[in-house]
Enzyme design. Structure first.
Site, PDB file in Angstrom:
ATOM      1  N   LYS A 193       0.843  -1.206   0.000  1.00 48.72           N
ATOM      2  CA  LYS A 193       0.000   0.000   0.000  1.00 48.72           C
ATOM      3  C   LYS A 193       0.875   1.252   0.000  1.00 48.72           C
ATOM      4  O   LYS A 193       1.884   1.313   0.711  1.00 48.72           O
ATOM      5  CB  LYS A 193      -0.896  -0.027   1.247  1.00 48.72           C
ATOM      6  CG  LYS A 193      -1.910   1.117   1.317  1.00 48.72           C
ATOM      7  CD  LYS A 193      -2.802   0.974   2.558  1.00 48.72           C
ATOM      8  CE  LYS A 193      -3.847   2.079   2.628  1.00 48.72           C
ATOM      9  NZ  LYS A 193      -4.739   1.946   3.800  1.00 48.72           N
ATOM     10  N   SER A 213     -10.550   0.148   6.749  1.00 49.25           N
ATOM     11  CA  SER A 213      -9.801   0.206   5.487  1.00 49.25           C
ATOM     12  C   SER A 213      -9.263  -1.115   4.976  1.00 49.25           C
ATOM     13  O   SER A 213      -8.717  -1.174   3.878  1.00 49.25           O
ATOM     14  CB  SER A 213      -8.634   1.187   5.629  1.00 49.25           C
ATOM     15  OG  SER A 213      -9.094   2.521   5.650  1.00 49.25           O
ATOM     16  N   SER A 225      -9.538   2.349   2.741  1.00 48.17           N
ATOM     17  CA  SER A 225      -8.549   3.083   2.011  1.00 48.17           C
ATOM     18  C   SER A 225      -7.568   2.213   1.257  1.00 48.17           C
ATOM     19  O   SER A 225      -6.860   2.688   0.376  1.00 48.17           O
ATOM     20  CB  SER A 225      -7.765   3.952   3.000  1.00 48.17           C
ATOM     21  OG  SER A 225      -7.045   3.139   3.913  1.00 48.17           O
TER      22      SER A 225
END
Lengths: 424, 424
Positions: free
Chosen positions: A71, A165, A141
């Site tokens: 990420k 997330s 997210s």
């Protein structure tokens, strides 16, 4: 997908050990898949060129040759980091990798690239689309990580969760998503948002891969498959528990409950008093206060460029008093202690909604983390099970939750359930 | 020292408000002091040139014009960071300041420079000497911050504590050192070591400055001075509590107890069972396991250049199992809960040794954090009181400790005590 795209980490390692394939085989299979689907899915912020030094030489590597997506709020020395800012804040390369990146590399993992994050892992969406329906959000997210795993571009990707997330995008994209107990894997080198809740986790299409990654990162024992779920007590409770559920979610919960019972578990409604429902509100207080502190420098320099919802949260945090923050933290702590007694006396795991429904239409927002907030504030391990579809055929997950530091039991129960369903 | 070198933050702000001095007056006084003493004390890793944009324009700044030293494990955008490595790992400037740096700047503080840290805030010493006796260690890991404040080079400096890195050097150098409740001020942009214990704090020569900084960083109310300490219950207990105390420490504890009683407090021996003494051992397990994770990248790249004690700790951490780590974390959590009941029912604050004695001779080591380990693992706020001297005239501190999130009460009691002693 090719057979290799859909193999498990353990099966691939066995192939490597038997000399049936090469270290880079999975990497090449992932590249082919990315070439085919990235134009549509847009899961990647940055793709890394293959280097000959890709795999660190260590004995007994559990993740040897496993391609991983990172990420884009996680520091990397040889890849840029943009924190989902779309370019207003960019690092061409960190002084050192985030700790977890080295932990993965030591286990033989190969970094494919950086996956799209929303802005600082809050709400402003990136470019990623849901591979199950390109007109819908993948959730956030950890948007790119969930989508890349769902699209078969990579077997494993790192995400982080401060509200919902990991669990929410896993539910929307139809993959396993695991948020361990808070502070299980070091957050060092990862952009903090609300440090008392920020948790590193990961996505995979196979429960075994979730388990093997847990073992690799914590250097703990292999997660066991139990003979059955006899004696396992499962409490049904959503946080918040008020209000009617979306029909898709209700059906996902009841079908998972049925499957757990078929595997031998006892499933029942778990009564938790209204203090627990208030945790959703306390989560918002802690989130805002800590984000306003933690992103102080970014807000100072780039407040004008920030997304409206992030600015709104930071302003809420700036208007939140230390006294109110402390009240919310102490309320969370009381519930943590009380919930530990519930786990000790009444249930082994809790079964709860992952998200309010299937992935919402459109790419302008990433959906609502409401069913994850309280659990994240409590710091408990949560696992999204991608076992159900909604009425329109889209994935809708549910989560299994255990007490803090009972991650191994949680994963063992989930692995046994999936095994019993014959899904491996 | 000039009058300005020894003023308090509140008094300086009053002077500014009345137009009796200029924003940069304190900065210049500090520079003069640094020029006079830095060659001996060597508290600074980097000194920042004065810039015209030094003070951010915000209304109601509590720290306007206050020069601050920043420990060199804290990211700064316009100053290099070396993490106490002596040069094997250097950042010429971070992408953004650590969060706390912006929080200080918003309050009008002026960064003087970066203060010397031991290697990654562990044991390998930097160049700094104790201003009270240049042949002795200032303590560590926040060596430069404690020494710079003690030498009057700066009224305020940031430190961090994971074992005893604020309280011990404050004791050795004879200044106030405050470690708030863990997670009170964001650690974002600060090099982590053992994230479940890493805590940001600060040093000052005046208790009011410790208090004003707390108010500024948390945006909480001004810390009150009580009429007296009547009704305040003080429990005497060292962790670990076994073994005889150094005579200097024993005398510092008993003289502080007497002073507390003179101000109206009730002081008594606090019985805590042996579980609490075991926390010193659990601290070491958590420290090693988390440091091995958190510094994985640094160890991977620079293990050969690292100090022997850090390598030893990381190797201990690599040999520590997840199961053992969890046992130690859960033992700490049980004591946290039990200690909260003790604070609710029996005492308001605990009085304990800060260090095993005065600053040890030599610069090859930074002394022993043994009396801080358990409190740091518990996450409780700790304040070093620099009220006593040992037989050879060197400072020897004691610490006051409160329950988590009772920082305001702790500071209020300390402020009242110092006020009663007529030391302001």
């Amino acid at each position: 997908m090719t057979e290799l795209n859909d193999t498990t980490i353990d099966a691939f390692r066995a192939q490597l050990t038997r000399g049936e394939c090469e270290d880079l085989a999975w990497w090449h299979a992932c590249q082919a898949r990315i070439e085919a689907f990235e134009a549509d899915v847009q899961a990647w912020e940055y793709l890394k060129p293959l280097t000959s030094t890709a795999i660190l030489p260590y004995p007994g590597q559990l993740l040897r040759g496993v391609p991983v997506g990172i990420k884009d709020i996680i520091d990397t020395a040889d890849m840029p980091t943009t924190w989902g800012t779309g370019g207003y804040l960019v690092s061409p390369g960190a002084v050192v990798d985030a700790a977890v990146v080295t932990l993965l590399k030591r286990q033989g993992a190969m970094l494919l690239g950086k996956t799209v994050s929303t802005e600082f892992a809050y709400f402003t969406p990136g470019k990623t689309r849901n591979p199950q329906d390109l007109s819908r959000t993948p959730g956030g997210s950890s948007s790119g990580s969930a989508a890349a795993v769902a699209a078969g571009m990579v077997p494993l990707a790192l995400g982080t969760q401060t509200a919902g997330s990991i669990i929410r995008p896993a539910s929307y994209c139809g993959v396993f998503g695991f948020k361990p107990t808070v502070n299980t894997v070091s957050f060092s080198g990862i952009k903090a948002f609300a440090p008392s809740m920020d948790t590193l986790g990961w996505f995979a299409r196979h429960i075994e891969d979730i388990c093997t990654t847990f073992t690799a990162l914590t250097r703990s024992d292999v997660i066991k498959v139990l003979p059955d779920l006899g004696g396992i007590r499962v409490g049904l409770r959503n946080l918040p528990g008020d209000g009617p559920l979306d029909l898709d979610v209700e059906q996902a919960l009841s079908s998972t409950a049925r499957r757990l019972e078929q595997a031998g578990a006892k499933v029942f409604a778990l009564p938790l008093d209204s203090r627990y429902d208030a945790l959703v509100m306390h989560h918002q207080v802690v989130l805002a206060y800590e984000a306003a502190q933690t992103l102080a420098s970014e807000f100072q320099q780039h407040g004008e460029e920030m997304g409206a919802r992030l600015v709104e949260l930071i302003e809420q945090g700036l208007a939140t008093s230390y006294a109110d923050y402390r009240v919310s933290l102490l309320a969370a702590e009381q519930c943590k202690q009380a919930l530990s007694r519930v786990f000790a006396d009444e249930v082994d795991v809790i079964l709860a909604a992952s998200a309010p429904g299937v992935a919402p239409a459109g790419l302008h927002a990433t959906g609502d983390p409401v069913y994850c907030r309280a659990w994240t504030l409590l710091g408990v391990p949560c696992l999204n099970l991608p076992l159900s579809k909604g009425q329109d055929g889209l994935p809708v997950g549910v989560q299994l939750i255990a007490d803090r530091w009972q991650d191994e039991q949680l994963l063992s129960i989930a692995r046994t359930l999936i095994n019993a369903l014959g899904m491996q």
